[in-house]
Scaffold this motif. Structure first.
Motif, short mmCIF file in Angstrom:
data_model
loop_
_atom_site.label_atom_id
_atom_site.label_comp_id
_atom_site.label_asym_id
_atom_site.label_seq_id
_atom_site.Cartn_x
_atom_site.Cartn_y
_atom_site.Cartn_z
N ALA A 80 13.59 80.61 66.16
CA ALA A 80 14.44 79.45 66.78
C ALA A 80 15.64 79.27 66.24
O ALA A 80 16.56 78.95 66.74
N ALA A 81 15.78 79.58 65.02
CA ALA A 81 17.02 79.64 64.42
C ALA A 81 17.92 80.50 64.74
O ALA A 81 19.22 80.38 65.14
N VAL A 82 17.72 81.66 65.21
CA VAL A 82 18.43 82.88 65.68
C VAL A 82 18.79 82.31 67.10
O VAL A 82 20.10 82.49 67.52
N ILE A 83 17.95 81.84 67.82
CA ILE A 83 18.26 81.47 69.29
C ILE A 83 19.27 80.47 69.31
O ILE A 83 20.22 80.52 70.13
N PHE A 84 18.86 79.23 68.52
CA PHE A 84 19.83 78.14 68.61
C PHE A 84 21.27 78.51 67.91
O PHE A 84 22.13 77.90 68.48
N GLY A 85 21.07 79.38 66.93
CA GLY A 85 22.57 79.65 66.44
C GLY A 85 23.11 80.64 67.41
O GLY A 85 24.66 80.49 67.52
N GLY A 86 22.49 81.62 68.20
CA GLY A 86 23.19 82.28 69.03
C GLY A 86 23.74 81.45 70.29
O GLY A 86 24.96 81.42 70.70
N TRP A 87 23.07 80.32 70.66
CA TRP A 87 23.50 79.48 71.76
C TRP A 87 24.80 78.73 71.34
O TRP A 87 25.81 78.59 72.16
N ILE A 88 24.84 78.20 69.98
CA ILE A 88 25.97 77.47 69.34
C ILE A 88 27.16 78.39 69.44
O ILE A 88 28.32 78.07 69.64
N VAL B 198 27.84 81.18 71.05
CA VAL B 198 28.39 81.24 72.66
C VAL B 198 29.04 80.11 73.07
O VAL B 198 30.22 80.22 73.66
N GLN B 199 28.54 78.78 72.73
CA GLN B 199 29.38 77.75 73.13
C GLN B 199 30.76 77.68 72.45
O GLN B 199 31.55 77.07 73.17
N ILE B 200 30.74 78.35 71.38
CA ILE B 200 32.18 78.05 70.68
C ILE B 200 32.95 79.12 70.92
O ILE B 200 34.36 78.89 71.16
N PHE B 201 32.52 80.26 71.16
CA PHE B 201 33.54 81.38 71.16
C PHE B 201 33.59 81.92 72.73
O PHE B 201 34.28 83.00 72.61
N SER B 202 33.06 81.19 73.70
CA SER B 202 33.21 81.85 74.82
C SER B 202 34.53 81.22 75.52
O SER B 202 34.79 80.13 75.30
N VAL B 203 35.09 81.96 76.32
CA VAL B 203 36.15 81.55 77.27
C VAL B 203 35.85 81.42 78.53
O VAL B 203 35.34 82.28 79.14
#
Length: 153
Positions: free
Chosen positions: A115-123, A125-130
């Motif tokens: 859960a930590a890996v999935i939630f961290g990955g989602w965060i 993606v939200q920060i670094f996506s263009v």
């Protein structure tokens, strides 16, 4: 209510006094009745020292209960052995229980990590996506003119 006691009674009351009379001694005591060894007759006769004969039913002597035979192994040893068998049976269950608890703990730990890996990955993606314009205005600063603290493009 109570009968009156005659205080001046002149009538004579007859009183009868009994004195014990000793038994006359037997002239010739009767011989004892012989009893066969090992068996008691159904009706027994006994001659008392004063010569009287008492006849009655014979009472069989009470036979004691036979002693219980001792088992070849003491009861304490049997109880200890049964306790060991029970402890061995419980140890297998306890081993399975501890194994189940350890596996459940590992599963919960892995789920939390996932859960930590999935939630961290989602965060991330939200920060670094263009993703297209963000609703703001892009200004080329080289052409911009700032006059009187006001920005003109």
């Amino acid at each position: 209510m109570y009968p009156e006691h005659p205080t001046n009674s002149t009538a004579a009351t007859a009183v009868e006094v009994h004195q014990p009379v000793p038994l006359a001694p037997a002239v010739a005591p009767m011989p004892l009745v012989p009893v066969q060894q090992g068996s008691v007759p159904t009706v027994a006769s006994i001659v008392l020292p004063d010569g009287r004969v008492v006849t009655g039913y014979a009472i069989n002597p009470v036979q004691p209960e036979p002693l219980a035979t001792k088992p070849p192994v003491s009861r304490t040893a049997v109880n200890i052995a049964l306790g060991g068998v029970g402890f061995g049976a419980v140890c297998g269950g306890l081993l399975l229980l501890t194994t189940f608890i350890a596996a459940l703990t590992a599963l919960i730990t892995q789920l939390i990590t996932l859960a930590a890996v999935i939630f961290g990955g989602w965060i991330a993606v939200q920060i670094f996506s263009v993703s297209g314009p963000r609703g703001g205005t892009t200004v080329n600063i080289r052409k911009a003119v700032i006059k009187r603290n006001h920005f003109h493009s």
